[in-house]
Write a protein that holds these residues in place. Structure first.
Motif, PDB file in Angstrom:
ATOM      1  N   GLY A 239       0.818  -1.199   0.000  1.00 37.37           N
ATOM      2  CA  GLY A 239       0.000   0.000   0.000  1.00 37.37           C
ATOM      3  C   GLY A 239       0.853   1.249   0.000  1.00 37.37           C
ATOM      4  O   GLY A 239       1.998   1.237  -0.450  1.00 37.37           O
ATOM      5  N   GLU A 240       0.303   2.339   0.521  1.00 38.14           N
ATOM      6  CA  GLU A 240       1.023   3.607   0.572  1.00 38.14           C
ATOM      7  C   GLU A 240       1.231   4.037   2.014  1.00 38.14           C
ATOM      8  O   GLU A 240       0.512   3.629   2.918  1.00 38.14           O
ATOM      9  N   GLY A 241       2.259   4.859   2.216  1.00 41.40           N
ATOM     10  CA  GLY A 241       2.435   5.502   3.504  1.00 41.40           C
ATOM     11  C   GLY A 241       3.422   4.872   4.446  1.00 41.40           C
ATOM     12  O   GLY A 241       3.769   5.472   5.461  1.00 41.40           O
ATOM     13  N   HIS A 312      -1.761   8.068   6.049  1.00 41.52           N
ATOM     14  CA  HIS A 312      -2.009   6.658   5.721  1.00 41.52           C
ATOM     15  C   HIS A 312      -1.990   5.768   6.967  1.00 41.52           C
ATOM     16  O   HIS A 312      -1.848   4.556   6.849  1.00 41.52           O
ATOM     17  N   GLU A 315      -4.657   2.756   6.973  1.00 36.94           N
ATOM     18  CA  GLU A 315      -4.443   1.606   6.097  1.00 36.94           C
ATOM     19  C   GLU A 315      -3.240   0.774   6.534  1.00 36.94           C
ATOM     20  O   GLU A 315      -3.266  -0.455   6.436  1.00 36.94           O
TER      21      GLU A 315
END
Length: 346
Positions: A239-241, A312, A315
């Protein structure tokens, strides 16, 4: 009449026992099969297909480690089924901190005289650790070396190789204001056991005595294996972050957190954000350890720290929680150097 000559078995090395061990552990190793695995145990070397594992332009990452003097506790209690998990965890938890997905694992088991049940329990634990982290057990070495080890003793080392797509190395993008998300540990994990053994000796207790802070024996409680953070970390990396990860091993939060931030940045940790697990409370009390020593020796309840873009947080938290981890916000990345602690462990 000529006398029969000496054999390798007469010298203390039983090749048949080694072969029996390989056959016994093959089913456990087979359960760790994953995309990319090309062959089972028994060859001169192990093969792995990176393309079949899904990589287009991979960079390989390697890690090696052991279990330390926690092995003495396993040997003295006769419980061998969890130190193999420790061995895997110490390697693969390090790999994800570089941004890599662990792909395969090899072990080295050395002893003076091969005891089949003991060795099988250890290696089956290694296979269990590999299965929990999505890593294939594709090879290893069992060395029987008479005269090198005391009766019943053995040593362990592990070697893991992972991969990431080029350019995906961690840490990356860490900036002031990033959050520190602590992932709860399952106890002492696999560092500091030379001190643990000294403290237990000072307490007057034996491994077979009732655990002072929980159910079961003291020995069983202290053999709780190192937690595996791999699947949650790999999910978060997709994912991101996620900007960085720090595996909290020898040196504790004090030494390991700075390894995951660039020069010119430090971290501030709020010690009031989590409760110090009872095992560490007991060790600190019996050992007369002050807070600074505790934080520099043990994980103190935080086995890994994720450095995350605040936007983020949810998530990344979900990625680790879906793998069964408890996530606690414990601080932030700040200007400066090193670790600054606020509050106190309790």
């Amino acid at each position: 009449m000529r006398k029969n000559g000496l054999t390798y078995k007469d010298a203390g090395v039983d090749i048949d026992a080694g072969n029996a061990l390989v056959e016994r552990i093959k089913p456990a190793a087979a359960k760790t099969d994953r995309p990319g695995t090309m062959a089972g145990l028994g060859g001169f070397g192990a093969l792995f297909d990176l393309k079949a594992a899904g990589y287009a332009d991979p960079v390989l990452v390697a890690a090696t480690d052991g279990v330390g003097t926690k092995l003495k506790l396993a040997i003295e209690t006769g419980h061998f089924d969890s130190v193999g998990i420790d061995l895997v965890a110490m390697c693969v938890n390090d790999l994800v901190c570089q941004g890599a997905e662990p792909l395969f694992f090899l072990d080295y088991f050395a002893t003076g005289k091969l005891e089949l049940d003991q060795a099988a329990a250890v290696i089956e634990g290694i296979a269990e650790g590999c299965a929990r982290s999505g890593c294939a057990l594709i090879g290893g070495e069992t060395a029987e070396m008479p005269g090198m080890y005391a009766p019943g003793d053995f040593d362990l080392a592990g070697f893991s190789v992972g991969a990431m797509e080029r350019g995906a190395t961690l840490p990356a993008g860490v900036v002031e204001g990033d959050l520190l998300l602590g992932l709860a540990s399952d106890g002492v994990h696999s560092n500091g056991y030379s001190l643990v053994r000294r403290i237990v000796e000072a307490s007057g207790l034996t491994w077979a005595d009732e655990c002072p802070w929980g159910a079961g024996t003291l020995g069983a409680a202290l053999l709780t294996p190192t937690r595996l953070y791999v699947k949650g970390a790999v999910a978060a990396m997709k994912g991101e972050g996620l900007h960085g990860l720090a595996h909290i091993t020898g040196g504790g939060l004090t030494e390991n957190l700075p390894r995951a931030v660039p020069e010119g940045l430090g971290v501030t940790v709020d010690l009031d954000a989590w409760d110090l697990p009872e095992v560490f409370q007991w060790l600190a009390r019996i050992g007369g350890m002050d807070q600074a020593e505790l934080l520099k020796t043990f994980n103190s309840g935080i086995g890994m720290v994720a450095i995350v873009d605040p936007a983020h947080r949810n998530e990344v938290t979900a990625a680790f929680e879906s793998d069964g981890h408890r996530v606690i916000e414990i601080g932030r990345v700040t200007a400066g150097e090193g670790v600054t602690y606020e509050g106190s462990l309790s």
